[in-house]
Design a protein around this motif. Sequence first.
Motif, PDB file in Angstrom:
ATOM      1  N   VAL A 240      20.684 -10.462  26.866  1.00  0.00           N
ATOM      2  CA  VAL A 240      19.264 -10.714  26.672  1.00  0.00           C
ATOM      3  C   VAL A 240      19.026 -12.184  27.000  1.00  0.00           C
ATOM      4  CG1 VAL A 240      19.468 -11.192  24.188  1.00  0.00           C
ATOM      5  CG2 VAL A 240      17.286 -10.469  25.125  1.00  0.00           C
ATOM      6  N   GLN A 241      17.955 -12.441  27.727  1.00  0.00           N
ATOM      7  CA  GLN A 241      17.652 -13.805  28.153  1.00  0.00           C
ATOM      8  C   GLN A 241      16.154 -13.974  28.295  1.00  0.00           C
ATOM      9  OE1 GLN A 241      19.914 -13.717  31.833  1.00  0.00           O
ATOM     10  NE2 GLN A 241      18.076 -13.334  33.027  1.00  0.00           N
ATOM     11  N   THR A 242      15.737 -15.231  28.379  1.00  0.00           N
ATOM     12  CA  THR A 242      14.326 -15.505  28.626  1.00  0.00           C
ATOM     13  C   THR A 242      14.016 -15.119  30.066  1.00  0.00           C
ATOM     14  OG1 THR A 242      14.750 -17.765  29.330  1.00  0.00           O
ATOM     15  CG2 THR A 242      14.306 -17.412  26.972  1.00  0.00           C
ATOM     16  N   LEU A 243      12.749 -15.116  30.394  1.00  0.00           N
ATOM     17  CA  LEU A 243      12.357 -14.742  31.750  1.00  0.00           C
ATOM     18  C   LEU A 243      12.875 -15.727  32.799  1.00  0.00           C
ATOM     19  CD1 LEU A 243       8.696 -13.570  31.032  1.00  0.00           C
ATOM     20  CD2 LEU A 243      10.784 -12.187  31.183  1.00  0.00           C
ATOM     21  N   ASP A 244      13.126 -16.973  32.383  1.00  0.00           N
ATOM     22  CA  ASP A 244      13.642 -17.963  33.332  1.00  0.00           C
ATOM     23  C   ASP A 244      15.162 -18.135  33.240  1.00  0.00           C
ATOM     24  OD1 ASP A 244      13.580 -19.209  30.893  1.00  0.00           O
ATOM     25  OD2 ASP A 244      12.671 -21.070  31.610  1.00  0.00           O
ATOM     26  N   GLY A 245      15.853 -17.235  32.527  1.00  0.00           N
ATOM     27  CA  GLY A 245      17.303 -17.219  32.541  1.00  0.00           C
ATOM     28  C   GLY A 245      18.005 -18.078  31.508  1.00  0.00           C
ATOM     29  N   CYS A 246      17.373 -18.298  30.372  1.00  0.00           N
ATOM     30  CA  CYS A 246      17.982 -19.098  29.297  1.00  0.00           C
ATOM     31  C   CYS A 246      18.266 -18.209  28.093  1.00  0.00           C
ATOM     32  CB  CYS A 246      17.053 -20.232  28.877  1.00  0.00           C
ATOM     33  SG  CYS A 246      16.787 -21.465  30.149  1.00  0.00           S
ATOM     34  N   SER A 247      19.083 -18.743  27.177  1.00  0.00           N
ATOM     35  CA  SER A 247      19.294 -18.040  25.915  1.00  0.00           C
ATOM     36  C   SER A 247      17.975 -18.031  25.142  1.00  0.00           C
ATOM     37  CB  SER A 247      20.395 -18.721  25.106  1.00  0.00           C
ATOM     38  OG  SER A 247      20.060 -20.062  24.840  1.00  0.00           O
ATOM     39  N   ILE A 248      17.816 -17.047  24.288  1.00  0.00           N
ATOM     40  CA  ILE A 248      16.546 -16.899  23.593  1.00  0.00           C
ATOM     41  C   ILE A 248      16.522 -17.769  22.334  1.00  0.00           C
ATOM     42  CG2 ILE A 248      16.305 -14.573  24.512  1.00  0.00           C
ATOM     43  CD1 ILE A 248      16.786 -13.477  21.715  1.00  0.00           C
ATOM     44  N   THR A 249      15.328 -18.030  21.834  1.00  0.00           N
ATOM     45  CA  THR A 249      15.144 -18.850  20.636  1.00  0.00           C
ATOM     46  C   THR A 249      15.242 -17.968  19.389  1.00  0.00           C
ATOM     47  OG1 THR A 249      12.750 -18.530  20.566  1.00  0.00           O
ATOM     48  CG2 THR A 249      13.579 -20.380  21.905  1.00  0.00           C
ATOM     49  N   LEU A 250      15.310 -18.604  18.242  1.00  0.00           N
ATOM     50  CA  LEU A 250      15.349 -17.870  16.978  1.00  0.00           C
ATOM     51  C   LEU A 250      14.052 -17.083  16.765  1.00  0.00           C
ATOM     52  CD1 LEU A 250      17.126 -17.320  14.534  1.00  0.00           C
ATOM     53  CD2 LEU A 250      16.070 -19.274  13.414  1.00  0.00           C
ATOM     54  N   LEU A 251      12.921 -17.654  17.154  1.00  0.00           N
ATOM     55  CA  LEU A 251      11.648 -16.939  17.043  1.00  0.00           C
ATOM     56  C   LEU A 251      11.640 -15.699  17.937  1.00  0.00           C
ATOM     57  CD1 LEU A 251       8.761 -16.630  16.012  1.00  0.00           C
ATOM     58  CD2 LEU A 251       8.021 -18.157  17.861  1.00  0.00           C
ATOM     59  N   GLN A 252      12.144 -15.815  19.152  1.00  0.00           N
ATOM     60  CA  GLN A 252      12.217 -14.652  20.038  1.00  0.00           C
ATOM     61  C   GLN A 252      13.167 -13.599  19.466  1.00  0.00           C
ATOM     62  OE1 GLN A 252      13.201 -17.001  23.565  1.00  0.00           O
ATOM     63  NE2 GLN A 252      11.408 -16.111  24.595  1.00  0.00           N
ATOM     64  N   ALA A 253      14.259 -14.037  18.858  1.00  0.00           N
ATOM     65  CA  ALA A 253      15.192 -13.097  18.228  1.00  0.00           C
ATOM     66  C   ALA A 253      14.504 -12.350  17.089  1.00  0.00           C
ATOM     67  CB  ALA A 253      16.428 -13.837  17.725  1.00  0.00           C
ATOM     68  N   LEU A 254      13.716 -13.069  16.289  1.00  0.00           N
ATOM     69  CA  LEU A 254      12.984 -12.430  15.197  1.00  0.00           C
ATOM     70  C   LEU A 254      11.965 -11.426  15.739  1.00  0.00           C
ATOM     71  CD1 LEU A 254      12.351 -12.156  12.185  1.00  0.00           C
ATOM     72  CD2 LEU A 254      10.766 -14.082  12.434  1.00  0.00           C
ATOM     73  N   GLN A 255      11.250 -11.799  16.783  1.00  0.00           N
ATOM     74  CA  GLN A 255      10.286 -10.888  17.392  1.00  0.00           C
ATOM     75  C   GLN A 255      10.986  -9.640  17.923  1.00  0.00           C
ATOM     76  OE1 GLN A 255       8.745 -13.715  20.232  1.00  0.00           O
ATOM     77  NE2 GLN A 255       6.873 -14.048  19.042  1.00  0.00           N
ATOM     78  N   ARG A 256      12.101  -9.824  18.622  1.00  0.00           N
ATOM     79  CA  ARG A 256      12.860  -8.685  19.153  1.00  0.00           C
ATOM     80  C   ARG A 256      13.321  -7.776  18.020  1.00  0.00           C
ATOM     81  NH1 ARG A 256      14.527  -8.159  24.111  1.00  0.00           N
ATOM     82  NH2 ARG A 256      16.190  -6.771  23.441  1.00  0.00           N
ATOM     83  N   PHE A 257      13.854  -8.379  16.962  1.00  0.00           N
ATOM     84  CA  PHE A 257      14.385  -7.619  15.838  1.00  0.00           C
ATOM     85  C   PHE A 257      13.291  -6.785  15.164  1.00  0.00           C
ATOM     86  CE2 PHE A 257      15.560  -7.289  11.323  1.00  0.00           C
ATOM     87  CZ  PHE A 257      16.781  -6.639  11.442  1.00  0.00           C
ATOM     88  N   LEU A 258      12.157  -7.402  14.887  1.00  0.00           N
ATOM     89  CA  LEU A 258      11.073  -6.692  14.201  1.00  0.00           C
ATOM     90  C   LEU A 258      10.486  -5.581  15.067  1.00  0.00           C
ATOM     91  CD1 LEU A 258       9.281  -9.691  12.464  1.00  0.00           C
ATOM     92  CD2 LEU A 258      10.805  -7.983  11.410  1.00  0.00           C
ATOM     93  N   VAL A 259      10.259  -5.862  16.334  1.00  0.00           N
ATOM     94  CA  VAL A 259       9.675  -4.850  17.226  1.00  0.00           C
ATOM     95  C   VAL A 259      10.689  -3.746  17.524  1.00  0.00           C
ATOM     96  CG1 VAL A 259       8.602  -4.450  19.476  1.00  0.00           C
ATOM     97  CG2 VAL A 259       8.005  -6.481  18.159  1.00  0.00           C
TER      98      VAL A 259
ATOM     99  N   ARG B  44      11.322  -2.928  31.036  1.00  0.00           N
ATOM    100  CA  ARG B  44      11.209  -3.676  29.792  1.00  0.00           C
ATOM    101  C   ARG B  44      10.913  -2.727  28.639  1.00  0.00           C
ATOM    102  NH1 ARG B  44       6.403  -7.463  31.059  1.00  0.00           N
ATOM    103  NH2 ARG B  44       5.706  -5.427  31.747  1.00  0.00           N
ATOM    104  N   SER B  45      11.507  -2.999  27.510  1.00  0.00           N
ATOM    105  CA  SER B  45      11.193  -2.267  26.281  1.00  0.00           C
ATOM    106  C   SER B  45      10.119  -3.047  25.530  1.00  0.00           C
ATOM    107  CB  SER B  45      12.458  -2.137  25.419  1.00  0.00           C
ATOM    108  OG  SER B  45      12.869  -3.417  24.970  1.00  0.00           O
ATOM    109  N   TRP B  46       9.612  -2.465  24.460  1.00  0.00           N
ATOM    110  CA  TRP B  46       8.621  -3.188  23.662  1.00  0.00           C
ATOM    111  C   TRP B  46       9.170  -4.504  23.118  1.00  0.00           C
ATOM    112  CZ3 TRP B  46       6.181   1.241  20.261  1.00  0.00           C
ATOM    113  CH2 TRP B  46       5.418   2.072  21.088  1.00  0.00           C
ATOM    114  N   PRO B  47      10.428  -4.525  22.619  1.00  0.00           N
ATOM    115  CA  PRO B  47      10.953  -5.830  22.166  1.00  0.00           C
ATOM    116  C   PRO B  47      10.994  -6.865  23.290  1.00  0.00           C
ATOM    117  CG  PRO B  47      12.277  -4.062  21.258  1.00  0.00           C
ATOM    118  CD  PRO B  47      11.334  -3.440  22.237  1.00  0.00           C
ATOM    119  N   ASP B  48      11.297  -6.436  24.509  1.00  0.00           N
ATOM    120  CA  ASP B  48      11.300  -7.358  25.654  1.00  0.00           C
ATOM    121  C   ASP B  48       9.902  -7.913  25.899  1.00  0.00           C
ATOM    122  OD1 ASP B  48      14.012  -6.784  26.220  1.00  0.00           O
ATOM    123  OD2 ASP B  48      13.478  -5.142  27.556  1.00  0.00           O
ATOM    124  N   ILE B  49       8.925  -7.038  25.920  1.00  0.00           N
ATOM    125  CA  ILE B  49       7.554  -7.427  26.244  1.00  0.00           C
ATOM    126  C   ILE B  49       6.999  -8.387  25.194  1.00  0.00           C
ATOM    127  CG2 ILE B  49       5.189  -6.570  26.512  1.00  0.00           C
ATOM    128  CD1 ILE B  49       6.498  -3.949  27.663  1.00  0.00           C
TER     129      ILE B  49
END
Length: 161
Positions: free
Chosen positions: A98-117, A139-144
């Motif tokens: 899993v990565q950001t759209l520009d190819g970086c590791s994701i942030t803690l906030l993005q991880a929380l969003q992915r987890f909840l969705v 893309r899945s809903w967590p991705d979007i």
Amino acid sequence: MQRRFDHLDDVWPAGLGRRLGAMLYDGLLVMAIWIVIAAAHVAVSRLVIGLPPEQVGLGGAQVLSLRALLALSAFAFFAFFWTRGGMTLGMQAWRLRVQTLDGCSITLLQALQRFLVAGLSLALFGLGHVWVLFDRERRSWPDIVSGTRVVVLPKHPRTSG
């Protein structure tokens, strides 16, 4: 601190089959963690708090505290792996990241969003994950929602020694 991944041109969007395989693998790992946490929760209830065996697991405080520990431990598992290298153990087995759209590791906030969705997606009979079949970018809903994407990594060539 976010890390930029290498070889971004060599990856492609992950399909549903690989995602489900990684989810099954990670689900088994999370269940193992939950067993340890539940056993520790019972031990604390019995040995520290001093509850008799017939009262362990009864009452709102015990139920709520165990549920909170289980949810937090599951999030900690995924957030730890996603924010560091982009791959849980199940994702490593299926060569997913899993990565950001520009190819970086994701942030803690993005991880929380992915987890909840992702939890919501599962609660809705997996609809948010099956969405991969209908989205042009897979893309899945967590991705979007989190502004991330799950990609397949190429096989590493074997070296002979």
